[in-house]
Design a protein around this motif. Sequence first.
Motif, short mmCIF file in Angstrom:
data_model
loop_
_atom_site.label_atom_id
_atom_site.label_comp_id
_atom_site.label_asym_id
_atom_site.label_seq_id
_atom_site.Cartn_x
_atom_site.Cartn_y
_atom_site.Cartn_z
N VAL A 118 9.36 14.12 -16.16
CA VAL A 118 9.68 13.87 -14.74
C VAL A 118 8.86 14.80 -13.85
O VAL A 118 8.31 14.37 -12.82
N ASN A 119 8.75 16.06 -14.21
CA ASN A 119 7.97 17.01 -13.43
C ASN A 119 6.51 16.59 -13.34
O ASN A 119 5.87 16.71 -12.29
N LEU A 120 5.97 16.11 -14.44
CA LEU A 120 4.57 15.66 -14.47
C LEU A 120 4.37 14.48 -13.52
O LEU A 120 3.40 14.44 -12.75
N ILE A 121 5.29 13.55 -13.52
CA ILE A 121 5.21 12.40 -12.62
C ILE A 121 5.34 12.84 -11.16
O ILE A 121 4.56 12.41 -10.31
N GLU A 122 6.30 13.70 -10.89
CA GLU A 122 6.45 14.22 -9.53
C GLU A 122 5.20 14.94 -9.05
O GLU A 122 4.76 14.76 -7.91
N ASP A 123 4.62 15.76 -9.91
CA ASP A 123 3.40 16.48 -9.56
C ASP A 123 2.25 15.52 -9.29
O ASP A 123 1.44 15.73 -8.38
N SER A 124 2.18 14.44 -10.05
CA SER A 124 1.13 13.44 -9.85
C SER A 124 1.28 12.76 -8.51
O SER A 124 0.29 12.48 -7.83
N LEU A 125 2.50 12.47 -8.13
CA LEU A 125 2.74 11.84 -6.83
C LEU A 125 2.38 12.76 -5.68
O LEU A 125 1.81 12.33 -4.68
N SER A 126 2.72 14.02 -5.82
CA SER A 126 2.48 14.94 -4.71
C SER A 126 1.00 15.31 -4.58
O SER A 126 0.58 15.77 -3.53
N SER A 127 0.21 15.07 -5.62
CA SER A 127 -1.21 15.41 -5.56
C SER A 127 -2.09 14.25 -5.10
O SER A 127 -3.28 14.39 -4.98
N THR A 128 -1.47 13.08 -4.87
CA THR A 128 -2.28 11.94 -4.40
C THR A 128 -2.02 11.63 -2.96
O THR A 128 -1.12 12.08 -2.34
N SER A 169 0.81 -1.22 0.00
CA SER A 169 0.00 0.00 0.00
C SER A 169 0.85 1.27 0.00
O SER A 169 0.34 2.36 -0.25
N LYS A 170 2.13 1.14 0.26
CA LYS A 170 3.03 2.30 0.28
C LYS A 170 3.82 2.46 -1.01
O LYS A 170 4.74 3.26 -1.08
N THR A 171 3.47 1.68 -2.01
CA THR A 171 4.23 1.66 -3.26
C THR A 171 3.43 2.27 -4.41
O THR A 171 2.23 2.07 -4.52
N ALA A 172 4.13 3.00 -5.26
CA ALA A 172 3.57 3.52 -6.50
C ALA A 172 4.22 2.78 -7.65
O ALA A 172 5.44 2.67 -7.73
N ILE A 173 3.40 2.26 -8.54
CA ILE A 173 3.87 1.55 -9.74
C ILE A 173 3.51 2.42 -10.94
O ILE A 173 2.36 2.82 -11.11
#
Length: 119
Positions: free
Chosen positions: A109-119, A17-21
């Motif tokens: 990379v920025n798009l992926i980082e932004d996606s992670l920080s918004s979830t 549950s702590k992992t992003a794929i």
Amino acid sequence: MVEATIIAQHYRSFDTSKTAIFLALGTNGTFSQSALDNVIKQFVNAHVYLVNTRVPRKWESAVNHLLAKTASKNKQVSLINWYDTAISHPEYFAPDGVHLEKSGIEAYVNLIEDSLSST
């Protein structure tokens, strides 16, 4: 996609549950719903991010539609919309329109980082 199915089996230990794929598939061609589902089924506990594609090929819209449909029907799956980010930035791509230049890599990379920080 065939390779992704095989590779995913080797990453089952990351199914927590702590992992992003992150799955960025579709640049080289289309695939079936069942093939995509088989990869996602390897990660029932992790959050799966599907990154859609911007590729000047006939299968682009079919791949992106399939990814969006899959994300909308699975609560542990999110869509990262690379297409919308990249479509108005031809400078992100090498002359072949597929491979990324440095500015494209940074935007990706920025798009992926932004996606992670918004979830």
